[in-house]
Design a protein around this motif. Sequence first.
Motif, PDB file in Angstrom:
ATOM      1  N   ALA A   1      33.768  54.945  39.638  1.00 35.87           N
ATOM      2  CA  ALA A   1      33.317  54.184  40.803  1.00 35.87           C
ATOM      3  C   ALA A   1      32.614  52.886  40.418  1.00 35.87           C
ATOM      4  O   ALA A   1      32.472  51.995  41.264  1.00 35.87           O
ATOM      5  CB  ALA A   1      32.384  55.032  41.655  1.00 35.87           C
TER       6      ALA A   1
ATOM      7  N   ASP B   1      35.602  57.592  43.898  1.00 31.49           N
ATOM      8  CA  ASP B   1      35.016  57.468  45.233  1.00 31.49           C
ATOM      9  C   ASP B   1      36.090  56.974  46.197  1.00 31.49           C
ATOM     10  O   ASP B   1      36.760  55.967  45.937  1.00 31.49           O
ATOM     11  CB  ASP B   1      33.837  56.496  45.227  1.00 31.49           C
ATOM     12  CG  ASP B   1      32.606  57.102  44.567  1.00 31.49           C
ATOM     13  OD1 ASP B   1      32.768  57.852  43.593  1.00 31.49           O
ATOM     14  OD2 ASP B   1      31.494  56.818  45.031  1.00 31.49           O
ATOM     15  N   GLY B   2      36.269  57.698  47.299  1.00 28.56           N
ATOM     16  CA  GLY B   2      37.203  57.267  48.326  1.00 28.56           C
ATOM     17  C   GLY B   2      36.615  56.127  49.147  1.00 28.56           C
ATOM     18  O   GLY B   2      35.661  55.457  48.748  1.00 28.56           O
ATOM     19  N   THR B   3      37.164  55.932  50.337  1.00 31.39           N
ATOM     20  CA  THR B   3      36.766  54.785  51.162  1.00 31.39           C
ATOM     21  C   THR B   3      35.777  55.169  52.253  1.00 31.39           C
ATOM     22  O   THR B   3      35.549  54.413  53.187  1.00 31.39           O
ATOM     23  CB  THR B   3      38.011  54.156  51.800  1.00 31.39           C
ATOM     24  OG1 THR B   3      38.701  55.141  52.586  1.00 31.39           O
ATOM     25  CG2 THR B   3      38.959  53.623  50.719  1.00 31.39           C
ATOM     26  N   ASP B   4      35.151  56.318  52.111  1.00 31.05           N
ATOM     27  CA  ASP B   4      34.228  56.826  53.129  1.00 31.05           C
ATOM     28  C   ASP B   4      33.107  55.827  53.442  1.00 31.05           C
ATOM     29  O   ASP B   4      32.743  55.622  54.596  1.00 31.05           O
ATOM     30  CB  ASP B   4      33.637  58.159  52.661  1.00 31.05           C
ATOM     31  CG  ASP B   4      32.749  58.819  53.703  1.00 31.05           C
ATOM     32  OD1 ASP B   4      33.236  59.064  54.813  1.00 31.05           O
ATOM     33  OD2 ASP B   4      31.583  59.090  53.390  1.00 31.05           O
TER      34      ASP B   4
ATOM     35  N   LEU C   1      26.873  50.907  51.815  1.00 32.76           N
ATOM     36  CA  LEU C   1      27.783  50.287  50.854  1.00 32.76           C
ATOM     37  C   LEU C   1      27.082  49.164  50.098  1.00 32.76           C
ATOM     38  O   LEU C   1      27.235  49.039  48.867  1.00 32.76           O
ATOM     39  CB  LEU C   1      29.014  49.751  51.580  1.00 32.76           C
ATOM     40  CG  LEU C   1      30.100  49.109  50.722  1.00 32.76           C
ATOM     41  CD1 LEU C   1      30.626  50.092  49.683  1.00 32.76           C
ATOM     42  CD2 LEU C   1      31.239  48.605  51.611  1.00 32.76           C
TER      43      LEU C   1
ATOM     44  N   TYR D   1      30.353  48.497  42.471  1.00 30.08           N
ATOM     45  CA  TYR D   1      30.881  49.716  43.090  1.00 30.08           C
ATOM     46  C   TYR D   1      32.310  49.515  43.570  1.00 30.08           C
ATOM     47  O   TYR D   1      32.639  48.498  44.180  1.00 30.08           O
ATOM     48  CB  TYR D   1      29.985  50.131  44.245  1.00 30.08           C
ATOM     49  CG  TYR D   1      30.423  51.378  44.969  1.00 30.08           C
ATOM     50  CD1 TYR D   1      30.340  52.619  44.360  1.00 30.08           C
ATOM     51  CD2 TYR D   1      30.918  51.311  46.275  1.00 30.08           C
ATOM     52  CE1 TYR D   1      30.737  53.764  45.019  1.00 30.08           C
ATOM     53  CE2 TYR D   1      31.305  52.452  46.947  1.00 30.08           C
ATOM     54  CZ  TYR D   1      31.223  53.679  46.320  1.00 30.08           C
ATOM     55  OH  TYR D   1      31.612  54.805  46.982  1.00 30.08           O
ATOM     56  N   ARG D   2      33.175  50.494  43.323  1.00 29.18           N
ATOM     57  CA  ARG D   2      34.584  50.434  43.707  1.00 29.18           C
ATOM     58  C   ARG D   2      34.964  51.668  44.530  1.00 29.18           C
ATOM     59  O   ARG D   2      34.705  52.792  44.125  1.00 29.18           O
ATOM     60  CB  ARG D   2      35.489  50.391  42.470  1.00 29.18           C
ATOM     61  CG  ARG D   2      35.275  49.187  41.556  1.00 29.18           C
ATOM     62  CD  ARG D   2      35.823  47.910  42.189  1.00 29.18           C
ATOM     63  NE  ARG D   2      35.842  46.811  41.237  1.00 29.18           N
ATOM     64  CZ  ARG D   2      34.812  46.029  40.952  1.00 29.18           C
ATOM     65  NH1 ARG D   2      33.627  46.257  41.536  1.00 29.18           N
ATOM     66  NH2 ARG D   2      34.937  45.031  40.093  1.00 29.18           N
ATOM     67  N   MET D   3      35.587  51.419  45.677  1.00 28.87           N
ATOM     68  CA  MET D   3      36.209  52.490  46.460  1.00 28.87           C
ATOM     69  C   MET D   3      37.719  52.405  46.247  1.00 28.87           C
ATOM     70  O   MET D   3      38.256  51.318  46.059  1.00 28.87           O
ATOM     71  CB  MET D   3      35.879  52.331  47.949  1.00 28.87           C
ATOM     72  CG  MET D   3      34.413  52.420  48.273  1.00 28.87           C
ATOM     73  SD  MET D   3      34.086  52.282  50.065  1.00 28.87           S
ATOM     74  CE  MET D   3      34.574  50.575  50.358  1.00 28.87           C
ATOM     75  N   ARG D   4      38.391  53.541  46.293  1.00 26.96           N
ATOM     76  CA  ARG D   4      39.832  53.549  46.024  1.00 26.96           C
ATOM     77  C   ARG D   4      40.569  54.533  46.921  1.00 26.96           C
ATOM     78  O   ARG D   4      40.056  55.606  47.236  1.00 26.96           O
ATOM     79  CB  ARG D   4      40.105  53.906  44.562  1.00 26.96           C
ATOM     80  CG  ARG D   4      39.577  52.883  43.562  1.00 26.96           C
ATOM     81  CD  ARG D   4      39.876  53.297  42.139  1.00 26.96           C
ATOM     82  NE  ARG D   4      39.552  52.243  41.179  1.00 26.96           N
ATOM     83  CZ  ARG D   4      38.406  52.158  40.510  1.00 26.96           C
ATOM     84  NH1 ARG D   4      37.460  53.082  40.698  1.00 26.96           N
ATOM     85  NH2 ARG D   4      38.189  51.171  39.669  1.00 26.96           N
TER      86      ARG D   4
ATOM     87  N   ALA E   1      34.086  61.971  50.575  1.00 26.61           N
ATOM     88  CA  ALA E   1      33.492  60.872  49.809  1.00 26.61           C
ATOM     89  C   ALA E   1      34.073  60.786  48.404  1.00 26.61           C
ATOM     90  O   ALA E   1      34.186  59.694  47.841  1.00 26.61           O
ATOM     91  CB  ALA E   1      31.978  61.054  49.745  1.00 26.61           C
TER      92      ALA E   1
END
Length: 247
Positions: A150, A179-182, A190, A197-200, A237
Amino acid sequence: MVEAEQPSTARMIDYWLGGEHHAAVDVAAATAFEGAYGPCAPVFRELRAFLGRAVRSMVADGMDSFLVFGAGVPTRGNVHEVAAEASVLYTDVDPVTIRLGQRILAGSDRAGYGFGDATDIGTVDPAQLHRFVPGWGRRPVGVVFLGVAAFLDDETVARTLDEVYAAAAPGSRLAVDFDGTDLAAYPQALAMMGPAYRMREPAVMRSLLGRWVPTGEGIVPVARWRPEGEPVAVPDAFHGGVAVRAD
């Protein structure tokens, strides 16, 4: 007593898991984050439960030593507590977390803690690697890569996991999460995660594994990876899975 002037994600997670190894500054940061997102304890309990199930699956597949990156606080159902007969090397880059981990594990003959940059396996102390992950590179071991991706960009994740693949022996297992896009629905929370921090999306997560081959479950919300009974209802999450170094 934890020596801390700044909050640490590792110790915040310890707080959410009901642990004892955190400071007032960590509780304050955790409380502020919950004000922007909502209760975090159930989410992190499920992530820790996923770790337990993943480690048990690796033990069942013959893994008896583990290398853990971004280890955080080594308690509350962490690897050496789940795999009671295995040897474990925990690594992190935060000196306060490393000292805390070393105090917790003082006297253990099968679990150690030292510096290790997840993006450069060469930074792991060879003596510790030899002691706690015997046979590294020659026989299968378990690699734990949770809470790390993440904070790395896609190129770094792909390169790092490929380097670990090349260094590990065939048959090794990798426990990984993303980490998802929650958090996209919680802009204030956020923002607290910082610019790294990266969401994927799950499809991106799979591509970053490269040569690692996921088990049949694939990369799924962690509560749904081999649940023991009905999956616990928590936000998606974190996604994760176990992958195999096949050749």
